[in-house]
Write an enzyme that holds these catalytic residues in place. Structure first.
Site, PDB file in Angstrom:
ATOM      1  N   GLY A   1       6.236  67.883 -15.914  1.00 57.71           N
ATOM      2  CA  GLY A   1       6.568  69.256 -15.554  1.00 57.71           C
ATOM      3  C   GLY A   1       6.766  70.090 -16.804  1.00 57.71           C
TER       4      GLY A   1
ATOM      5  N   GLN B   1       9.440  77.020 -22.083  1.00 57.56           N
ATOM      6  CA  GLN B   1       9.255  75.887 -23.005  1.00 57.56           C
ATOM      7  C   GLN B   1       8.061  76.102 -23.933  1.00 57.56           C
ATOM      8  OE1 GLN B   1       9.542  72.807 -19.654  1.00 57.56           O
ATOM      9  NE2 GLN B   1      10.417  71.736 -21.402  1.00 57.56           N
TER      10      GLN B   1
ATOM     11  N   CYS C   1      13.185  65.600 -20.825  1.00 55.26           N
ATOM     12  CA  CYS C   1      12.658  66.958 -20.931  1.00 55.26           C
ATOM     13  C   CYS C   1      11.816  67.058 -22.199  1.00 55.26           C
ATOM     14  CB  CYS C   1      13.822  67.953 -20.983  1.00 55.26           C
ATOM     15  SG  CYS C   1      13.306  69.668 -21.106  1.00 55.26           S
ATOM     16  N   LEU C   2      10.648  67.698 -22.086  1.00 56.07           N
ATOM     17  CA  LEU C   2       9.768  67.829 -23.257  1.00 56.07           C
ATOM     18  C   LEU C   2      10.424  68.661 -24.362  1.00 56.07           C
ATOM     19  CD1 LEU C   2       6.310  68.358 -21.503  1.00 56.07           C
ATOM     20  CD2 LEU C   2       7.143  66.293 -22.658  1.00 56.07           C
TER      21      LEU C   2
ATOM     22  N   HIS D   1      14.460  70.694 -11.752  1.00 52.40           N
ATOM     23  CA  HIS D   1      14.589  70.702 -13.220  1.00 52.40           C
ATOM     24  C   HIS D   1      13.808  71.886 -13.803  1.00 52.40           C
ATOM     25  CE1 HIS D   1      14.397  68.337 -17.211  1.00 52.40           C
ATOM     26  NE2 HIS D   1      13.564  69.342 -17.390  1.00 52.40           N
ATOM     27  N   GLU D   2      12.574  72.101 -13.298  1.00 53.95           N
ATOM     28  CA  GLU D   2      11.736  73.187 -13.846  1.00 53.95           C
ATOM     29  C   GLU D   2      12.271  74.561 -13.444  1.00 53.95           C
ATOM     30  OE1 GLU D   2       9.923  72.153 -16.097  1.00 53.95           O
ATOM     31  OE2 GLU D   2       9.878  70.060 -15.466  1.00 53.95           O
TER      32      GLU D   2
ATOM     33  N   HIS E   1      14.966  75.553 -15.701  1.00 59.17           N
ATOM     34  CA  HIS E   1      14.469  76.106 -16.971  1.00 59.17           C
ATOM     35  C   HIS E   1      14.301  77.625 -16.872  1.00 59.17           C
ATOM     36  CE1 HIS E   1      13.633  72.872 -19.792  1.00 59.17           C
ATOM     37  NE2 HIS E   1      12.991  72.157 -18.889  1.00 59.17           N
TER      38      HIS E   1
HETATM   39 NI    NI Z   1      12.490  70.136 -19.014  1.00 57.41          NI
END
Ligand code: NI
Length: 176
Positions: free
Chosen positions: A46, A51, A98-99, A140-141, A144
């Site tokens: 995701g 991000q 998380c990236l 989660h997304e 963000h």
């Molecule tokens: Ni994330």
């Protein structure tokens, strides 16, 4: 399509509340394509727009992605202006990463199942009811897009420790 750089903590853009998109036009579709390429390349399941330093309410996901001897299998989901319109009372606990916080993982508690209303890749209104990994992923997304990270659900001690590790790791990379 082009790959975009992924922003890591503690960059302030990750704490920003993003703005809705007016409509899903070719510019937004190009953004979705670029975000998918960036996510697949990372690899991750995701990615939210902030991000990659774009502060609009766009996210992409694919929990089914495989690229092995049988070839690549993709099932991308693109959302603009996603909104949770129902959540279950049941809670699910799952390890998340998380990236933007690379290499760090922790268990996060969330509603086990949610229904999300959004605009799809074609700009049409759509709904998705998700459970399990997809439910954690979409929540989660969406977090963000509101400037919330999974580490915000942890104690300050744990959160600070994880962010410090990422800062240290990134400094190490710059030195090479
Ligand atoms: Ni994330």
């Amino acid at each position: 399509m082009s790959k975009l750089p992924i922003i890591n903590v503690p960059d302030a853009v990750l704490k920003q509340v993003s703005d809705p998109v007016g409509q899903v036009n070719d510019i937004v579709r190009k953004q979705m394509d670029d975000m998918l390429e960036t996510m697949y390349d990372a690899p991750g399941i995701g990615l939210a727009a902030n991000q990659v330093a774009i502060t609009n309410r766009v996210l992409v996901m694919d929990i089914d992605y495989r690229d092995d001897e049988n070839g690549a299998q993709k099932n991308p989901i693109c959302m603009a202006n996603p909104e949770i319109i129902w959540k279950s009372e049941d809670i699910s606990v799952m390890e998340e990463g998380c990236l933007s916080i690379p290499g760090q993982f922790a268990e996060v508690k969330r509603p086990a199942s949610v229904t999300v209303k959004y605009l799809d890749y074609d700009g049409k209104e759509a709904e998705l009811t998700a459970e399990g990994l997809l439910s954690h992923c979409v929540q989660h997304e969406i977090d963000h897009l509101d400037g919330v990270l999974f580490v915000d659900y942890l104690s300050k001690l744990k959160r600070d420790m994880m962010i410090k590790r990422v800062i240290k790791m990134n400094k190490g990379q710059e030195a090479l």
